[in-house]
Design an enzyme around this catalytic site. Structure first.
Site, mmCIF file in Angstrom:
data_model
loop_
_atom_site.group_PDB
_atom_site.id
_atom_site.type_symbol
_atom_site.label_atom_id
_atom_site.label_comp_id
_atom_site.label_asym_id
_atom_site.label_seq_id
_atom_site.Cartn_x
_atom_site.Cartn_y
_atom_site.Cartn_z
ATOM 1 N N LYS A 1 19.726 61.538 25.928
ATOM 2 C CA LYS A 1 21.005 60.866 25.768
ATOM 3 C C LYS A 1 22.022 61.486 26.716
ATOM 4 C CE LYS A 1 23.956 61.384 22.216
ATOM 5 N NZ LYS A 1 25.367 61.336 22.616
ATOM 6 N N ASP B 1 25.336 56.973 26.137
ATOM 7 C CA ASP B 1 26.187 56.908 24.950
ATOM 8 C C ASP B 1 27.657 56.823 25.345
ATOM 9 O OD1 ASP B 1 26.837 56.863 22.305
ATOM 10 O OD2 ASP B 1 26.481 58.995 21.947
ATOM 11 N N LYS C 1 29.805 54.659 24.172
ATOM 12 C CA LYS C 1 30.606 54.210 23.013
ATOM 13 C C LYS C 1 31.748 53.293 23.449
ATOM 14 C CE LYS C 1 29.549 57.868 19.714
ATOM 15 N NZ LYS C 1 28.782 58.828 20.512
ATOM 16 N N ASP D 1 36.421 47.964 23.840
ATOM 17 C CA ASP D 1 37.521 47.397 24.632
ATOM 18 C C ASP D 1 37.446 45.877 24.485
ATOM 19 O OD1 ASP D 1 39.516 46.974 26.678
ATOM 20 O OD2 ASP D 1 38.912 48.873 27.598
ATOM 21 N N THR E 1 29.068 60.112 12.737
ATOM 22 C CA THR E 1 28.536 61.054 11.740
ATOM 23 C C THR E 1 29.491 62.230 11.494
ATOM 24 O OG1 THR E 1 27.239 61.952 13.536
ATOM 25 C CG2 THR E 1 26.079 60.561 11.987
ATOM 26 N N ARG F 1 22.536 69.952 19.882
ATOM 27 C CA ARG F 1 22.659 71.418 19.873
ATOM 28 C C ARG F 1 21.519 72.175 19.210
ATOM 29 N NH1 ARG F 1 28.779 70.628 18.117
ATOM 30 N NH2 ARG F 1 27.702 68.786 17.271
HETATM 31 O O1 C5P Z 1 24.572 68.386 18.974
HETATM 32 P P1 C5P Z 1 24.363 67.266 18.007
HETATM 33 O O2 C5P Z 1 22.952 67.182 17.469
HETATM 34 O O3 C5P Z 1 25.412 67.250 16.918
HETATM 35 O O4 C5P Z 1 24.573 65.940 18.893
HETATM 36 C C1 C5P Z 1 24.663 64.674 18.334
HETATM 37 C C2 C5P Z 1 24.979 63.698 19.424
HETATM 38 O O5 C5P Z 1 25.054 62.387 18.863
HETATM 39 C C3 C5P Z 1 26.300 63.947 20.142
HETATM 40 O O6 C5P Z 1 26.047 63.702 21.507
HETATM 41 C C4 C5P Z 1 27.249 62.903 19.591
HETATM 42 O O7 C5P Z 1 28.143 62.449 20.583
HETATM 43 C C5 C5P Z 1 26.299 61.781 19.192
HETATM 44 N N1 C5P Z 1 26.717 60.883 18.113
HETATM 45 C C6 C5P Z 1 27.094 61.322 16.856
HETATM 46 N N2 C5P Z 1 27.473 60.420 15.892
HETATM 47 C C7 C5P Z 1 27.451 59.116 16.167
HETATM 48 C C8 C5P Z 1 27.046 58.651 17.431
HETATM 49 C C9 C5P Z 1 26.673 59.579 18.380
HETATM 50 O O8 C5P Z 1 27.072 62.515 16.597
HETATM 51 N N3 C5P Z 1 27.750 58.245 15.215
#
Ligand code: C5P
Length: 225
Positions: free
Chosen positions: A32, A59, A61, A64, A114, A204
């Protein structure tokens, strides 16, 4: 089986992202590329990661007016993205425009971030449970004929039962014992899959691990158990 792990490459420097993607490409199912890399490096970020050979989830997002989203979706697809994201809350017409931009493939609608929980949603005028809002937005996404949605693992089963034709992507995945970081609505990889998530977006816990490919391999083996 398709490898369901999409690694979120949230890095400032594209070289760091490419280096870690190279290290992980044999262990995971895709990458991603998020706003940080897209803002810093433009379409090159998508091109370089897609060049490694695994599918890329851009991603961006988008949220607009439909005409602008159509154009942006087209550019992301042209750069080599397999999937692109738009906010479902932009409405059906905007999601349909994104589909036009990509030629009808690969649009994913983000339902509720999330990182948002009940109080966070209420502060932006959405009262009631997060799951009710996810359910509403997934129905709208289905009406707009997108390929899938992004939701938390906690709503994956609900979305799969109500909209079985949507592919479900869940971020907010945390293996047991790893830090929550800024995520609020989280679950383990095996819970997310058991709830019906088709793909798991994990950042992460893999990219900041001392040994990223070992961390990814451990998640894959947990899922195969
Ligand atoms: O590091 P981590 O596992 O928290 O990364 C989650 C990824 O998913 C991040 O890149 C974040 O931008 C993305 N994301 C999210 N919640 C959403 C959509 C995308 O955390 N609803």
């Amino acid at each position: 089986m398709v490898n369901p792990i999409i690694v979120a490459l949230d890095f400032r420097d594209l070289r760091d992202a490419v280096a870690i993607a190279r290290e992980l490409e044999g262990t995971v199912g895709g990458f991603k590329v998020g706003l940080q890399l897209i803002m810093g490096h433009g379409p090159t970020a998508i091109e370089d990661i897609a060049g490694l050979g695994l599918p890329v989830f851009a991603d961006a997002k988008l949220h607009d007016i439909p005409n602008t989203v159509r154009g942006a979706a087209e550019q992301l697809f042209k750069a080599g993205a397999r999937w692109i994201t738009v906010h479902a809350s932009g409405g059906a017409e905007m999601m349909e425009a994104a589909n036009e931009g990509t030629g009808g493939d690969g649009v994913l609608a983000v339902t509720v971030l999330t990182s948002m929980d009940g109080p966070g949603l209420s502060s932006v005028g959405v009262d009631g449970r997060a799951s009710a809002h996810v359910s509403r937005l997934a129905a709208l996404a289905m009406d707009a004929s997108v390929e899938g949605v992004v939701c938390s693992p906690q709503e994956a089963a609900l979305v799969k039962s109500e909209q079985p034709d949507l592919t479900v992507f869940t971020p907010g995945v945390r293996p047991k014992g790893s830090s929550l970081d800024d995520q609020a609505r989280v679950a383990t990889p095996s819970f997310a899959r058991a709830e019906g998530a088709d793909f798991l977006v994990i950042g992460r816990p893999i990219t900041r691990a001392n040994d990223p490919s070992a961390a990814a391999a451990e998640i894959v083996s947990e899922l195969n158990e």
